[in-house]
Design a protein around this motif. Sequence first.
Motif, short mmCIF file in Angstrom:
data_model
loop_
_atom_site.label_atom_id
_atom_site.label_comp_id
_atom_site.label_asym_id
_atom_site.label_seq_id
_atom_site.Cartn_x
_atom_site.Cartn_y
_atom_site.Cartn_z
N VAL A 1 -1.42 -1.26 -4.13
CA VAL A 1 -2.48 -0.28 -4.35
C VAL A 1 -2.05 1.08 -3.84
O VAL A 1 -1.15 1.20 -3.00
N LEU A 2 -2.71 2.10 -4.36
CA LEU A 2 -2.63 3.45 -3.80
C LEU A 2 -3.95 3.74 -3.09
O LEU A 2 -5.02 3.37 -3.58
N VAL A 3 -3.87 4.40 -1.95
CA VAL A 3 -5.07 4.88 -1.25
C VAL A 3 -4.99 6.40 -1.18
O VAL A 3 -3.95 6.95 -0.82
N GLY A 4 -6.06 7.06 -1.57
CA GLY A 4 -6.07 8.52 -1.62
C GLY A 4 -7.01 9.14 -0.62
O GLY A 4 -6.59 9.80 0.33
N ARG A 5 -8.30 8.93 -0.79
CA ARG A 5 -9.27 9.61 0.07
C ARG A 5 -9.19 9.14 1.52
O ARG A 5 -9.32 9.95 2.44
N ALA A 6 -9.01 7.84 1.76
CA ALA A 6 -9.07 7.32 3.13
C ALA A 6 -8.05 8.00 4.07
O ALA A 6 -8.42 8.39 5.18
N PRO A 7 -6.78 8.16 3.67
CA PRO A 7 -5.87 8.89 4.57
C PRO A 7 -6.30 10.34 4.80
O PRO A 7 -6.08 10.87 5.90
N ILE A 8 -6.89 10.98 3.80
CA ILE A 8 -7.37 12.35 3.99
C ILE A 8 -8.53 12.38 4.98
O ILE A 8 -8.65 13.30 5.79
N TRP A 9 -9.40 11.36 4.95
CA TRP A 9 -10.44 11.27 5.98
C TRP A 9 -9.81 11.21 7.37
O TRP A 9 -10.24 11.90 8.29
N GLY A 10 -8.78 10.37 7.50
CA GLY A 10 -8.11 10.28 8.79
C GLY A 10 -7.47 11.58 9.20
O GLY A 10 -7.54 11.98 10.37
N LEU A 11 -6.86 12.27 8.24
CA LEU A 11 -6.22 13.55 8.52
C LEU A 11 -7.25 14.58 8.98
O LEU A 11 -7.00 15.34 9.92
N ALA A 12 -8.41 14.59 8.33
CA ALA A 12 -9.45 15.55 8.70
C ALA A 12 -10.04 15.23 10.07
O ALA A 12 -10.35 16.13 10.85
N ALA A 13 -10.21 13.95 10.35
CA ALA A 13 -10.86 13.54 11.60
C ALA A 13 -9.94 13.60 12.80
O ALA A 13 -10.39 13.87 13.91
N GLY A 14 -8.62 13.36 12.58
CA GLY A 14 -7.74 13.27 13.73
C GLY A 14 -6.30 13.63 13.48
O GLY A 14 -5.41 13.21 14.24
N GLY A 15 -6.01 14.38 12.43
CA GLY A 15 -4.63 14.79 12.17
C GLY A 15 -3.73 13.59 11.92
O GLY A 15 -4.16 12.57 11.36
N GLU A 16 -2.47 13.71 12.33
CA GLU A 16 -1.51 12.63 12.11
C GLU A 16 -1.99 11.32 12.72
O GLU A 16 -1.89 10.25 12.11
N ASP A 17 -2.53 11.38 13.94
CA ASP A 17 -3.02 10.15 14.58
C ASP A 17 -4.15 9.53 13.77
O ASP A 17 -4.28 8.30 13.70
N VAL B 1 0.85 -1.19 0.00
CA VAL B 1 0.00 0.00 0.00
C VAL B 1 0.89 1.23 0.00
O VAL B 1 1.89 1.29 0.74
N ALA B 2 0.56 2.22 -0.81
CA ALA B 2 1.19 3.54 -0.76
C ALA B 2 0.09 4.59 -0.68
O ALA B 2 -1.02 4.38 -1.17
N ILE B 3 0.41 5.70 -0.02
CA ILE B 3 -0.53 6.82 0.00
C ILE B 3 -0.41 7.56 -1.32
O ILE B 3 0.66 8.01 -1.70
N GLY B 4 -1.52 7.62 -2.05
CA GLY B 4 -1.52 8.24 -3.36
C GLY B 4 -1.54 9.76 -3.28
O GLY B 4 -1.77 10.35 -2.21
N PRO B 5 -1.30 10.42 -4.41
CA PRO B 5 -1.23 11.89 -4.41
C PRO B 5 -2.61 12.51 -4.26
O PRO B 5 -3.55 12.16 -4.98
N VAL B 6 -2.72 13.42 -3.32
CA VAL B 6 -3.93 14.23 -3.12
C VAL B 6 -3.48 15.66 -2.90
O VAL B 6 -2.55 15.92 -2.12
N ALA B 7 -4.12 16.60 -3.56
CA ALA B 7 -3.73 18.01 -3.46
C ALA B 7 -4.15 18.61 -2.12
O ALA B 7 -5.12 18.19 -1.51
#
Length: 366
Positions: A300-316, A68-74
């Motif tokens: 795979v690349l994951v894009g939106r899911a890490p951004i959800w985590g970032l919005a909901a709880g920052g780095e954690d 898994v890699a974190i995909g590019p999101v602006a």
Amino acid sequence: MDDVERAAAMALPPEVWDFIAGGSGRELSLAANRAAFDGVFVRPRILNDVSACGTEATLLGRAARMPVAIGPVAYHRLVCPEGELATARAAKAAGVPFTVATLSSVPVEEVTAVGGSVWFQLYWLRDTGRTLDLVRRAQDAGCEAIVLTVDVPWMGRRLRDVRNGFALPDDVRAVHLGAGPSTAHRRGDGASAVAVHTAETFSRSLTWASVERLRESTRLPVVLKGVLAPEDARRAVEHGVDALVVSNHGGRQLDGAMTAVAALPDVVDAVGGACEILLDGGVRSGTDVLKALALGASGVLVGRAPIWGLAAGGEDGVRQVLELLHGELTDALGLAGCVGVADARRLETLVTSVGGSVRDSGGRSV
């Protein structure tokens, strides 16, 4: 992951949520990305010792904790003040690559200073010299790959952004494209300021000659993101590309473009092992990762899911998303009788179509 998505939706202003969650047009391809995964079934194997089931993989020649890699999101700073720095730290902790975007809101040098494995996503700009300067800058900063996005001559018509008249806030900028405000910050009725900005900035003349130019300009692995046609995959191999990302840009470009899940088997066959193949679009669980591997992807690349985590709880929050994926992948591999990632690539699959027909991993109707 649905819980994380709901938490992010509650945490963000509606127009920012629409910018992240939305697709183009009627969002047919956006919805199809999820439906495609839901239509893939694997045939588990039994009586294998899975007491030490492992998720380790190799992506672009580097070891990763999972495929898994974190995909590019602006513009990560749209959802968290630390932006890409928080996401990169979480990726490092999780042992997976992070892809910093051309439209990053934090400079690539600051991202790579976090450590870990960092890839750089490249949009081909109208100014070729400026484009190659970005490549050199990413290489000098310590990035390990250049991921050229090939499906955005201009931004797809994303109706949520159009209706919202979406524009960037003053404190969020595409730092790789200049220090000052841009047209991306100029709000207007019935238009997406971000789309106007990219139309002014991105080249509509990206061709195979551009890929050759990029290949000649860097010693780093070159990845093409946005490939769906097997003919294009074969041509990419001929041009010395190191990896492909099978993707419809998360349903955000051509509405009605086929899903990555549907395109993946033909691309795998066309390439014949000559380069790595990653899948992007709709990945929401460890079981999705297992299905992608069974269909022939290297990862795979994951894009939106890490951004959800970032919005909901920052780095954690990002860390929790990645740990959730890791735990789910471990569970999926073990229950499918796979000791490791390589075993997953040998699983048989049944793929159901929208019309209800079923095809096996050899392409036969069953």
